[in-house]
Enzyme design. Structure first.
Site, PDB file in Angstrom:
ATOM      1  NE  ARG A   1      17.718 -32.961  38.129  1.00 28.69           N
ATOM      2  CZ  ARG A   1      17.280 -33.146  39.574  1.00 28.69           C
ATOM      3  NH1 ARG A   1      17.859 -34.020  40.189  1.00 28.69           N
ATOM      4  NH2 ARG A   1      16.612 -32.343  39.736  1.00 28.69           N
TER       5      ARG A   1
ATOM      6  CG  HIS B   1      16.288 -29.664  48.873  1.00 27.88           C
ATOM      7  ND1 HIS B   1      15.205 -29.911  48.585  1.00 27.88           N
ATOM      8  CD2 HIS B   1      16.378 -29.981  50.215  1.00 27.88           C
ATOM      9  CE1 HIS B   1      14.303 -30.385  49.574  1.00 27.88           C
ATOM     10  NE2 HIS B   1      15.055 -30.367  50.607  1.00 27.88           N
TER      11      HIS B   1
ATOM     12  CG  ASP C   1      14.935 -24.361  39.387  1.00 25.98           C
ATOM     13  OD1 ASP C   1      15.293 -23.371  39.879  1.00 25.98           O
ATOM     14  OD2 ASP C   1      13.959 -24.909  39.491  1.00 25.98           O
TER      15      ASP C   1
ATOM     16  CD  GLU D   1      -3.276 -31.491  42.978  1.00 30.48           C
ATOM     17  OE1 GLU D   1      -2.598 -32.360  43.555  1.00 30.48           O
ATOM     18  OE2 GLU D   1      -4.139 -31.857  42.214  1.00 30.48           O
TER      19      GLU D   1
ATOM     20  CB  CYS E   1       3.152 -20.575  40.818  1.00 26.04           C
ATOM     21  SG  CYS E   1       2.961 -21.892  41.850  1.00 26.04           S
TER      22      CYS E   1
ATOM     23  N   GLY F   1       3.893 -23.299  45.052  1.00 24.45           N
ATOM     24  CA  GLY F   1       4.189 -24.667  44.277  1.00 24.45           C
ATOM     25  C   GLY F   1       4.974 -26.002  44.861  1.00 24.45           C
TER      26      GLY F   1
END
Length: 310
Positions: free
Chosen positions: A105, A158, A143, A277, A293, A249
């Site tokens: 990752r 997080h 990220d 959505e 977004c 998002g």
């Protein structure tokens, strides 16, 4: 836990329509309240007056940068989903496998770049700070794309892929090494036929504090772990003073972040949702803007004609 309980109580206390009327009148009022506006001009008027803007972001804001989410159908690394690897138990049983997953990752993220949504948020923060207005980003993402885009006032609830924490001394440190340790070079391939590297613990990332050499772990919040109480306190302070909240998002199903915006809305602060959505929380908000977004957010946060730029 105090924030969760406090937030839950506030949400429960605000969960009714608040009118003493007949059942049909109550139902009609609730239905009317359940239609958030998609009028950008109306949102822009609210935005122009806001002094303290809180922006809550989730995986959807990074999806347009090509960041894999490991959620839902097909969201596997090898034969495991994130929920099976991102746990204290998984790390205790097989730290090599978990580190392969996070090494993969990290390497993926080093090749990714902020998209127009990240950039719009960072530019908005910089511009409004010159006007004595504030923007805080409260993100569920690990990220660091917000940071890479230039966002300064950032609360990462997080944690971060690019921070480590020592399992022995507890030291937290930024770490952008590629690879993070020699033994992980070339490891972490996501193909389901790939064999585990089975790296010895002593060859996995080690603490560099003097005399420690403890095993490092990613400084992220794993399933089954509590969020940092210091970060949660900072989040609560920001939500208590904000006069406009954006939800960008996020599916609004991951707790405790799923409670943040409804808590703000319950005290009468305008909340605008930008998402592909509708979500379970959409009908609690004043605005909802469907679509990517990176398309919907830049015009929403662009300079308003009433702004005075010194």
């Amino acid at each position: 836990m105090c924030l969760f309980q406090f937030t839950a109580r506030r949400l429960v206390s605000q969960a009714h329509c608040g009118l003493k009327a007949s059942s049909s009148q109550k139902q009609k009022f609730c239905l009317e309240m359940a239609r958030p506006s998609s009028n950008m001009a109306d949102f822009r008027e609210v935005f122009a007056k806001a002094k303290h803007i809180a922006i809550i972001t989730g995986a959807g804001v990074s999806a347009e940068s090509g960041v894999p989410t490991f959620r839902g159908a097909g969201g596997f690394w090898r034969k495991w989903q994130a929920q099976e690897l991102a746990t204290p138990g998984a790390f205790a049983r097989n730290p090599s496998r978990v580190w392969e997953f996070y090494h993969y990752r990290r390497e993926v993220m080093l090749s990714k770049h902020p998209n127009p949504a990240h950039i719009a948020i960072a530019e908005c923060e910089k511009r409004l700070s010159k006007q004595g207005r504030s923007v805080v980003v409260i993100t569920q993402n690990i990220d660091e794309l917000h940071r890479k885009a230039g966002t300064k006032h950032l609360l990462e609830i997080h944690g971060s892929l690019f921070k480590t924490r020592c399992t022995s001394c507890g030291n937290v440190a930024a770490n952008y090494k590629s690879p993070i340790c020699p033994a992980l070079a070339g490891k972490g391939a996501p193909d389901p036929d790939t064999e585990d590297a089975s790296i010895p613990v002593e060859d996995l990332p080690q603490c560099e504090e003097d005399g420690c050499n403890g095993l490092l772990r990613p400084h992220v919040v794993w399933f089954g772990e509590a969020l940092d109480p210091g970060v949660l306190t900072a989040v609560e302070k920001e939500l208590d003073i904000c006069d406009l909240c954006l939800v960008v998002g996020t599916s609004s199903v991951v707790y405790p972040a799923a409670m943040f915006a409804p808590q703000v809305s319950a005290r009468g602060v305008p909340v605008a949702e930008f998402n592909m959505e509708a979500t379970p929380a959409t009908n609690r908000f004043r605005f909802h803007f469907p679509g990517p977004c990176g398309t919907t957010l830049p015009p929403a946060l662009a300079r308003h004609e009433t702004e005075i730029i010194s």
